[in-house]
Scaffold this motif. Structure first.
Motif, PDB file in Angstrom:
ATOM      1  N   THR A   1       0.828  -1.208   0.000  1.00  0.00           N
ATOM      2  CA  THR A   1       0.000   0.000   0.000  1.00  0.00           C
ATOM      3  C   THR A   1       0.859   1.255   0.000  1.00  0.00           C
ATOM      4  OG1 THR A   1      -0.181  -0.028   2.416  1.00  0.00           O
ATOM      5  CG2 THR A   1      -1.927  -1.147   1.172  1.00  0.00           C
ATOM      6  N   ARG A   2       0.353   2.284  -0.684  1.00  0.00           N
ATOM      7  CA  ARG A   2       1.010   3.574  -0.754  1.00  0.00           C
ATOM      8  C   ARG A   2      -0.064   4.642  -0.633  1.00  0.00           C
ATOM      9  NH1 ARG A   2       2.153  -0.186  -3.928  1.00  0.00           N
ATOM     10  NH2 ARG A   2       1.357   0.574  -5.885  1.00  0.00           N
ATOM     11  N   GLY A   3       0.002   5.443   0.436  1.00  0.00           N
ATOM     12  CA  GLY A   3      -0.956   6.524   0.645  1.00  0.00           C
ATOM     13  C   GLY A   3      -2.280   6.037   1.198  1.00  0.00           C
ATOM     14  N   GLY A   4      -3.293   6.917   1.158  1.00  0.00           N
ATOM     15  CA  GLY A   4      -4.646   6.565   1.557  1.00  0.00           C
ATOM     16  C   GLY A   4      -5.072   6.956   2.956  1.00  0.00           C
ATOM     17  N   VAL A   5      -4.131   7.385   3.803  1.00  0.00           N
ATOM     18  CA  VAL A   5      -4.484   7.746   5.179  1.00  0.00           C
ATOM     19  C   VAL A   5      -4.753   9.248   5.246  1.00  0.00           C
ATOM     20  CG1 VAL A   5      -3.676   7.888   7.566  1.00  0.00           C
ATOM     21  CG2 VAL A   5      -3.196   5.851   6.209  1.00  0.00           C
ATOM     22  N   LEU A   6      -5.911   9.617   5.795  1.00  0.00           N
ATOM     23  CA  LEU A   6      -6.264  11.031   5.959  1.00  0.00           C
ATOM     24  C   LEU A   6      -5.726  11.530   7.289  1.00  0.00           C
ATOM     25  CD1 LEU A   6      -7.730  13.530   4.954  1.00  0.00           C
ATOM     26  CD2 LEU A   6      -9.810  12.641   5.987  1.00  0.00           C
ATOM     27  N   GLN A   7      -5.020  12.642   7.232  1.00  0.00           N
ATOM     28  CA  GLN A   7      -4.483  13.245   8.445  1.00  0.00           C
ATOM     29  C   GLN A   7      -5.079  14.631   8.612  1.00  0.00           C
ATOM     30  OE1 GLN A   7      -0.264  12.860   7.731  1.00  0.00           O
ATOM     31  NE2 GLN A   7      -0.249  10.786   8.530  1.00  0.00           N
ATOM     32  N   GLY A   8      -5.260  15.027   9.843  1.00  0.00           N
ATOM     33  CA  GLY A   8      -5.814  16.347  10.123  1.00  0.00           C
ATOM     34  C   GLY A   8      -7.210  16.250  10.707  1.00  0.00           C
TER      35      GLY A   8
ATOM     36  N   MET B   1     -16.617  15.594   3.159  1.00  0.00           N
ATOM     37  CA  MET B   1     -15.986  14.408   2.584  1.00  0.00           C
ATOM     38  C   MET B   1     -14.588  14.784   2.107  1.00  0.00           C
ATOM     39  SD  MET B   1     -18.510  12.058   2.447  1.00  0.00           S
ATOM     40  CE  MET B   1     -18.448  11.059   1.012  1.00  0.00           C
ATOM     41  N   GLN B   2     -13.672  13.837   2.216  1.00  0.00           N
ATOM     42  CA  GLN B   2     -12.305  14.008   1.709  1.00  0.00           C
ATOM     43  C   GLN B   2     -11.885  12.714   1.031  1.00  0.00           C
ATOM     44  OE1 GLN B   2     -10.041  16.407   1.588  1.00  0.00           O
ATOM     45  NE2 GLN B   2     -11.132  17.960   2.738  1.00  0.00           N
ATOM     46  N   SER B   3     -11.140  12.842  -0.059  1.00  0.00           N
ATOM     47  CA  SER B   3     -10.567  11.668  -0.713  1.00  0.00           C
ATOM     48  C   SER B   3      -9.054  11.761  -0.627  1.00  0.00           C
ATOM     49  CB  SER B   3     -11.028  11.565  -2.162  1.00  0.00           C
ATOM     50  OG  SER B   3     -10.555  12.657  -2.911  1.00  0.00           O
ATOM     51  N   VAL B   4      -8.425  10.635  -0.374  1.00  0.00           N
ATOM     52  CA  VAL B   4      -6.971  10.580  -0.261  1.00  0.00           C
ATOM     53  C   VAL B   4      -6.465   9.552  -1.276  1.00  0.00           C
ATOM     54  CG1 VAL B   4      -5.016  10.150   1.271  1.00  0.00           C
ATOM     55  CG2 VAL B   4      -7.125  11.146   2.202  1.00  0.00           C
ATOM     56  N   PRO B   5      -5.628   9.983  -2.226  1.00  0.00           N
ATOM     57  CA  PRO B   5      -5.108   9.053  -3.224  1.00  0.00           C
ATOM     58  C   PRO B   5      -4.345   7.903  -2.570  1.00  0.00           C
ATOM     59  CG  PRO B   5      -4.639  11.307  -3.852  1.00  0.00           C
ATOM     60  CD  PRO B   5      -5.148  11.346  -2.436  1.00  0.00           C
ATOM     61  N   TYR B   6      -4.470   6.725  -3.183  1.00  0.00           N
ATOM     62  CA  TYR B   6      -3.724   5.563  -2.705  1.00  0.00           C
ATOM     63  C   TYR B   6      -3.480   4.605  -3.863  1.00  0.00           C
ATOM     64  CZ  TYR B   6      -7.143   1.733  -2.835  1.00  0.00           C
ATOM     65  OH  TYR B   6      -7.990   0.737  -3.248  1.00  0.00           O
ATOM     66  N   ALA B   7      -2.570   3.694  -3.640  1.00  0.00           N
ATOM     67  CA  ALA B   7      -2.322   2.603  -4.571  1.00  0.00           C
ATOM     68  C   ALA B   7      -2.014   1.370  -3.738  1.00  0.00           C
ATOM     69  CB  ALA B   7      -1.159   2.936  -5.500  1.00  0.00           C
ATOM     70  N   ALA B   8      -2.299   0.203  -4.301  1.00  0.00           N
ATOM     71  CA  ALA B   8      -2.021  -1.063  -3.627  1.00  0.00           C
ATOM     72  C   ALA B   8      -2.015  -2.166  -4.669  1.00  0.00           C
ATOM     73  CB  ALA B   8      -3.092  -1.357  -2.572  1.00  0.00           C
ATOM     74  N   ASP B   9      -1.424  -3.282  -4.308  1.00  0.00           N
ATOM     75  CA  ASP B   9      -1.506  -4.479  -5.130  1.00  0.00           C
ATOM     76  C   ASP B   9      -2.573  -5.368  -4.519  1.00  0.00           C
ATOM     77  OD1 ASP B   9       0.625  -3.682  -6.801  1.00  0.00           O
ATOM     78  OD2 ASP B   9       2.060  -4.399  -5.322  1.00  0.00           O
TER      79      ASP B   9
END
Length: 164
Positions: free
Chosen positions: A136-143, A151-159
């Protein structure tokens, strides 16, 4: 949303990290005795909603993933709430979390092993009993969230590895 409309939707996302091919590192979950049916790169966003918790304090709560499943540079399916994975061939599986391990950094969503709890359609996902979210890379919302219903979207990638 049809699989064919995902590239346009996801093209609007700016991914703040490098999307690398699947890692050759040892998987964090035991795959002994399993047959890998397919591995796809997932690229998209983790969607969060601002809600009041039991104590009344506002907090970001995970709502759903929205991701394209990519194989050899081509979008072949989608990942969405349920959690579910659907391929262009019409096969669809729904999973239920069985195990979780932390991602490589605090910005990375956890690695997961999900047991498949239902199947629909016929195709490459027939007979799949487990889905693994790895690398996994990214995807966690901080703040902090300050507006209920925001609503908030956070980019991510995963296998995503599908196995029986």
């Amino acid at each position: 949303m049809p699989v064919s409309s995902l590239p346009a939707l996801l093209g609007a996302l700016s991914l703040p990290f490098s999307l690398q091919a699947a890692s050759t590192a040892t998987p964090p979950f035991d795959l002994a005795g399993r047959t890998v049916v397919a591995t796809f790169q997932g690229e998209g966003a983790q969607i969060y909603a601002c809600k009041a918790g039991p104590d009344g304090a506002l907090t970001w709560t995970f709502r759903e993933p929205v991701a394209a499943l990519i194989e050899s540079g081509k979008t072949v399916g989608r990942h969405f709430a349920g959690p579910r994975w659907e391929l262009e061939d019409g096969s669809l599986v729904q999973g239920k979390m069985a195990q979780s391990q932390p991602g490589a950094s605090v910005q990375d969503v956890p690695l997961l092993k999900l047991d498949v709890v239902s199947h629909e359609g016929h195709g490459r996902l027939d007979g799949v009993t487990a889905v693994y979210r790895l690398n996994t890379r990214g995807g966690v919302l901080q703040g902090a969230c300050t507006t209920p219903g925001a609503m908030q979207s956070v980019p991510y990638a995963a296998d995503y590895v599908f196995a029986w």
